[in-house]
Design a protein around this motif. Structure first.
Motif, PDB file in Angstrom:
ATOM      1  N   LEU A 269       0.818  -1.219   0.000  1.00  0.00           N
ATOM      2  CA  LEU A 269       0.000   0.000   0.000  1.00  0.00           C
ATOM      3  C   LEU A 269       0.854   1.273   0.000  1.00  0.00           C
ATOM      4  N   ASN A 270       2.123   1.129  -0.390  1.00  0.00           N
ATOM      5  CA  ASN A 270       2.989   2.309  -0.459  1.00  0.00           C
ATOM      6  C   ASN A 270       2.524   3.294  -1.527  1.00  0.00           C
ATOM      7  N   SER A 271       2.097   2.769  -2.656  1.00  0.00           N
ATOM      8  CA  SER A 271       1.726   3.619  -3.790  1.00  0.00           C
ATOM      9  C   SER A 271       0.349   4.237  -3.568  1.00  0.00           C
ATOM     10  N   PRO A 272       0.078   5.357  -4.248  1.00  0.00           N
ATOM     11  CA  PRO A 272      -1.287   5.884  -4.241  1.00  0.00           C
ATOM     12  C   PRO A 272      -2.265   4.799  -4.694  1.00  0.00           C
ATOM     13  N   LEU A 273      -3.500   4.875  -4.203  1.00  0.00           N
ATOM     14  CA  LEU A 273      -4.487   3.828  -4.438  1.00  0.00           C
ATOM     15  C   LEU A 273      -5.736   4.399  -5.095  1.00  0.00           C
ATOM     16  N   PHE A 274      -6.121   3.809  -6.227  1.00  0.00           N
ATOM     17  CA  PHE A 274      -7.430   4.097  -6.797  1.00  0.00           C
ATOM     18  C   PHE A 274      -8.348   2.940  -6.430  1.00  0.00           C
ATOM     19  N   PHE A 275      -9.469   3.257  -5.792  1.00  0.00           N
ATOM     20  CA  PHE A 275     -10.406   2.214  -5.395  1.00  0.00           C
ATOM     21  C   PHE A 275     -11.807   2.574  -5.869  1.00  0.00           C
ATOM     22  N   THR A 276     -12.515   1.584  -6.368  1.00  0.00           N
ATOM     23  CA  THR A 276     -13.889   1.806  -6.811  1.00  0.00           C
ATOM     24  C   THR A 276     -14.837   1.683  -5.623  1.00  0.00           C
ATOM     25  N   SER A 277     -16.069   2.126  -5.824  1.00  0.00           N
ATOM     26  CA  SER A 277     -17.066   2.052  -4.753  1.00  0.00           C
ATOM     27  C   SER A 277     -17.430   0.617  -4.411  1.00  0.00           C
ATOM     28  N   SER A 278     -17.093  -0.329  -5.298  1.00  0.00           N
ATOM     29  CA  SER A 278     -17.375  -1.745  -5.035  1.00  0.00           C
ATOM     30  C   SER A 278     -16.248  -2.439  -4.263  1.00  0.00           C
ATOM     31  N   SER A 279     -15.093  -1.803  -4.170  1.00  0.00           N
ATOM     32  CA  SER A 279     -13.900  -2.465  -3.627  1.00  0.00           C
ATOM     33  C   SER A 279     -14.022  -2.711  -2.122  1.00  0.00           C
ATOM     34  N   TYR A 280     -13.268  -3.686  -1.653  1.00  0.00           N
ATOM     35  CA  TYR A 280     -13.281  -4.069  -0.244  1.00  0.00           C
ATOM     36  C   TYR A 280     -12.821  -2.880   0.605  1.00  0.00           C
ATOM     37  N   TYR A 281     -13.747  -2.339   1.389  1.00  0.00           N
ATOM     38  CA  TYR A 281     -13.514  -1.043   2.037  1.00  0.00           C
ATOM     39  C   TYR A 281     -12.371  -1.056   3.048  1.00  0.00           C
ATOM     40  N   GLN A 282     -12.056  -2.228   3.610  1.00  0.00           N
ATOM     41  CA  GLN A 282     -11.022  -2.255   4.641  1.00  0.00           C
ATOM     42  C   GLN A 282      -9.621  -2.032   4.074  1.00  0.00           C
ATOM     43  N   ILE A 283      -9.450  -2.202   2.762  1.00  0.00           N
ATOM     44  CA  ILE A 283      -8.142  -1.922   2.163  1.00  0.00           C
ATOM     45  C   ILE A 283      -7.906  -0.419   2.078  1.00  0.00           C
ATOM     46  N   SER A 284      -8.837   0.315   1.504  1.00  0.00           N
ATOM     47  CA  SER A 284      -8.674   1.768   1.413  1.00  0.00           C
ATOM     48  C   SER A 284      -8.669   2.406   2.790  1.00  0.00           C
ATOM     49  N   ASP A 285      -9.339   1.800   3.764  1.00  0.00           N
ATOM     50  CA  ASP A 285      -9.321   2.330   5.129  1.00  0.00           C
ATOM     51  C   ASP A 285      -7.917   2.344   5.724  1.00  0.00           C
ATOM     52  N   GLN A 286      -7.058   1.442   5.228  1.00  0.00           N
ATOM     53  CA  GLN A 286      -5.702   1.344   5.783  1.00  0.00           C
ATOM     54  C   GLN A 286      -4.810   2.509   5.360  1.00  0.00           C
ATOM     55  N   LYS A 287      -5.218   3.242   4.324  1.00  0.00           N
ATOM     56  CA  LYS A 287      -4.429   4.384   3.864  1.00  0.00           C
ATOM     57  C   LYS A 287      -5.063   5.685   4.349  1.00  0.00           C
ATOM     58  N   ASN A 288      -4.266   6.511   4.987  1.00  0.00           N
ATOM     59  CA  ASN A 288      -4.767   7.799   5.470  1.00  0.00           C
ATOM     60  C   ASN A 288      -4.761   8.862   4.381  1.00  0.00           C
ATOM     61  N   LYS A 289      -3.881   8.718   3.426  1.00  0.00           N
ATOM     62  CA  LYS A 289      -3.781   9.694   2.337  1.00  0.00           C
ATOM     63  C   LYS A 289      -3.328   8.973   1.066  1.00  0.00           C
ATOM     64  N   GLY A 290      -3.295   9.733  -0.027  1.00  0.00           N
ATOM     65  CA  GLY A 290      -2.862   9.138  -1.285  1.00  0.00           C
ATOM     66  C   GLY A 290      -3.913   8.222  -1.889  1.00  0.00           C
ATOM     67  N   LYS A 291      -5.193   8.662  -1.838  1.00  0.00           N
ATOM     68  CA  LYS A 291      -6.282   7.826  -2.339  1.00  0.00           C
ATOM     69  C   LYS A 291      -7.125   8.595  -3.359  1.00  0.00           C
ATOM     70  N   ILE A 292      -7.670   7.833  -4.317  1.00  0.00           N
ATOM     71  CA  ILE A 292      -8.611   8.373  -5.294  1.00  0.00           C
ATOM     72  C   ILE A 292      -9.815   7.437  -5.334  1.00  0.00           C
ATOM     73  N   TYR A 293     -10.998   8.019  -5.277  1.00  0.00           N
ATOM     74  CA  TYR A 293     -12.251   7.248  -5.249  1.00  0.00           C
ATOM     75  C   TYR A 293     -12.912   7.277  -6.615  1.00  0.00           C
ATOM     76  N   GLY A 294     -13.566   6.178  -6.977  1.00  0.00           N
ATOM     77  CA  GLY A 294     -14.322   6.138  -8.222  1.00  0.00           C
ATOM     78  C   GLY A 294     -15.646   5.421  -8.051  1.00  0.00           C
ATOM     79  N   MET A 295     -16.742   6.106  -8.327  1.00  0.00           N
ATOM     80  CA  MET A 295     -18.068   5.480  -8.259  1.00  0.00           C
ATOM     81  C   MET A 295     -18.356   4.769  -9.580  1.00  0.00           C
ATOM     82  N   LEU A 296     -18.786   3.528  -9.497  1.00  0.00           N
ATOM     83  CA  LEU A 296     -19.106   2.758 -10.698  1.00  0.00           C
ATOM     84  C   LEU A 296     -20.461   3.162 -11.265  1.00  0.00           C
ATOM     85  N   ARG A 297     -20.593   3.034 -12.561  1.00  0.00           N
ATOM     86  CA  ARG A 297     -21.845   3.420 -13.216  1.00  0.00           C
ATOM     87  C   ARG A 297     -23.011   2.521 -12.839  1.00  0.00           C
ATOM     88  N   ASN A 298     -22.722   1.316 -12.377  1.00  0.00           N
ATOM     89  CA  ASN A 298     -23.820   0.423 -11.980  1.00  0.00           C
ATOM     90  C   ASN A 298     -24.060   0.427 -10.476  1.00  0.00           C
TER      91      ASN A 298
END
Length: 599
Positions: A269-298
């Motif tokens: 998780l060193n690198s910036p993270l792009f996570f979709t709204s469907s992704s397992y939320y506990q992974i993005s929770d582990q990063k305090n910064k360096g995140k980009i969110y994306g809502m899926l069309r469905n």
């Protein structure tokens, strides 16, 4: 009101999905549809119609043939498509179509080739065991080859539709939890739309996947890291970390807890993270910064809660995280995309590159045993593959076709051929890429920091979102009592249908109102179509049977079986849904500057 105005008024009321046809178009084509009843055509389709309750008609013209069908088959639903929008407009302007357009059994009407995907979705939702496909005489005579293609395209769409429904059903609980728990991120984390085009000066992006070819190219990949934007897709981060490569950004889409194993190693998780709204939320929770969110069309849940629609979202859901990574590269502004480790098959009976450790040896062996399909590989031979990889391959090829302005190059040396992406060995690309400007290691991290420094978190938006979730929670908490009363009426209708028909009819009317009070709630469709996709779909499929059944005993039996079963499933989901809504609102409350304002 003129006949033209009357036609348009009904169109706007019943079929609002149709674009405006009120602009005058010169030189519109003439009609070939005869005014007299076409008995020969009607006789020819009798055997096709049989007992099927949903009928697809290709061709509307002046609506005369449709009117004859509506009269001849009063107990069927008709879904009609007119491919020629100019012909349809002429009919609206010149003829009184009100009786046809407002007929309750004209269930759906679409116009123009661009509405075929929406039409296919409606057909897939309502058709029974087979599709009754009827074409107007004009199209039977002039466009028979095109009609065959339309039917083939629909069959392909339907297979994909069914596959997607089963996938949605399999992951429904996980996705619902992820959608709801990521709502706070939608408000507090930069989203991909806000960063669109910010890296357009970088010509080349490399999408790294986990196939065996990655291991062959890892040394070359190390050398080009400073000359292209490196994007790791899903589990490939494990292999990159093993070889000391930090991508510019990692992409995750999968909503399953397997991600805990993928990102368990230090550094993933060193690198910036792009996570979709469907992704397992506990992974993005582990990063305090360096995140980009994306809502899926469905993602209907997030769109409802945040009052957005699918056109606001740039990320199209695909069956592979590589598809998400491709879209991230395109949105950032990449002009050229290279595929590395994108094998989409099992070259030399291998599953993953070394370093990919989240899947057990037993699971890999089992999947290899079922890989009974072969596909051409880039070397001129064939690789074993399976249906899952074929679906992923098609998803990537669809994106390649969609982004025609982007050059795609497949460098996966042992992988399957990807239509639209020419094969070039990565080592051949290296000298070309090394002449390109340096791509700074922290370029995505700085992009995120710059955006966050210019935009502050909207506290009022958090409060509004919190209030909306709590309001939905309170309404859903009342569902069990509503369902109890509805079930009582369903039982009454079934009981009275044999001995007291008048009471049964009254019960049916009450059922309609009570079910409508539930199903017409603004949150019902996004939440329960996500949680119960198969059950909702199955009910939609039998709805024409219930609606058109005139025999009271049979109608009662259908209501008892199908609506009773559906509301039972809905009731079962209420405790889980309340728990998830509670969890989501709690996560938001922690981000609100003054929690006491919520009291």
């Amino acid at each position: 009101m003129s006949l033209k105005e009357s036609n348009y008024a009904i169109l706007r009321e019943r079929f609002s999905h149709l674009r405006s046809f009120e602009k005058v178009i010169e030189n519109t084509p003439t009609f070939s549809e005869p005014i007299e009843r076409d008995e020969e055509w009607l006789d020819a389709i009798k055997n096709l119609v049989d007992d099927e309750k949903v009928i697809f008609v290709y061709g509307f013209e002046r609506g005369l043939g449709i009117a004859d069908l509506l009269e001849q088959y009063p107990d069927r639903w008709f879904i009609v498509h007119e491919p020629n929008s100019e012909l349809f407009q002429r009919g609206l302007n010149d003829y009184d179509l009100t009786l046809v357009l407002q007929h309750p059994n004209l269930h759906w009407l679409s116009v123009g080739e661009d509405q075929l995907p929406l039409l296919f979705n409606i057909l897939s939702s309502y058709m029974q065991d087979r599709l009754v496909f009827i074409a107007a005489r004009k199209y039977l005579l002039d466009e028979i080859d095109h009609l065959r293609k339309i039917k083939d395209d629909f069959e392909e769409y339907r297979i994909s539709h069914l596959t997607n429904k089963f996938t949605e059903d399999r992951f429904s609980r996980e996705w619902t939890q992820n959608y709801l728990n990521h709502l706070v991120d939608a408000v507090t984390v930069p989203n991909i739309e806000q960063l669109a085009g910010r890296l357009k000066n970088i010509k080349t992006a490399v999408v790294v996947s986990s196939g065996p070819s990655l291991e062959d190219d890892i040394s070359v990949l190390k050398q080009l890291c400073g000359h292209a934007l490196i994007i790791s897709a899903g589990s490939s981060i494990q292999a990159l970390q093993k070889h000391g490569i930090d991508p510019h950004i990692s992409v995750i889409m999968d909503g399953h807890a397997v991600n805990e194993r993928i990102f368990s190693n230090p550094g993933t998780l060193n690198s910036p993270l792009f996570f979709t709204s469907s992704s397992y939320y506990q992974i993005s929770d582990q990063k305090n910064k360096g995140k980009i969110y994306g809502m899926l069309r469905n993602d209907l849940v997030s769109q409802y809660m945040l009052e957005r629609n699918d056109s606001d979202c740039v990320i199209i859901p695909t069956e592979t995280v590589a598809g998400t990574a491709i879209q991230v590269a395109v949105v950032f502004g990449a002009q050229q995309i290279l595929f590395v480790g994108q094998d989409l098959s099992f070259p030399d009976k291998q599953y993953y590159s070394s370093g990919i450790e989240h899947l057990s040896v037993e699971a890999r062996s089992k999947q290899l045993e079922t890989a009974l399909i072969t596909v051409p590989n880039v070397q001129g031979g064939f690789n074993q593959t399976d249906r899952s990889f074929l679906i992923m391959k098609k998803a990537i090829e669809d994106l390649v076709r969609q982004y025609s302005g982007v050059e795609f190059i497949n460098t996966s040396g042992r992988g399957a051929v990807i239509e639209g992406a020419r094969y070039v060995p990565l080592e051949t690309m290296l000298p070309v890429l090394q002449k390109q400007p340096i791509v700074e290691k922290s370029i995505v991290e700085k992009l995120i920091e710059e955006y966050e420094s210019s935009v502050s978190v909207n506290n009022d938006r958090l409060l509004t979102l919190y209030s909306k979730i709590r309001g939905v929670y309170n309404e859903i908490a009342e569902l069990p009592e509503q369902i109890k009363k509805l079930n009582s009426q369903i039982s009454d209708m079934e009981r009275y249908s044999r001995s007291k028909p008048a009471k049964a009819v009254k019960s049916f009317e009450k059922i309609g109102y009570m079910w409508g009070d539930i199903a017409n709630k603004s949150w019902f469709s996004p939440l329960f179509e996500t949680l119960l996709p198969i059950q909702i779909s199955n009910f939609d499929r039998v709805l024409p049977l219930i609606s058109n059944e005139e025999r009271l005993i049979e109608k009662s039996a259908l209501v008892y079986k199908h609506l009773g079963e559906l509301v039972g499933k809905i009731k079962e989901q209420v405790p889980l849904l309340l728990e998830r809504l509670d969890e989501a609102s709690e996560r938001i409350s922690h981000k609100i500057e003054s929690p006491d304002r919520m009291k």
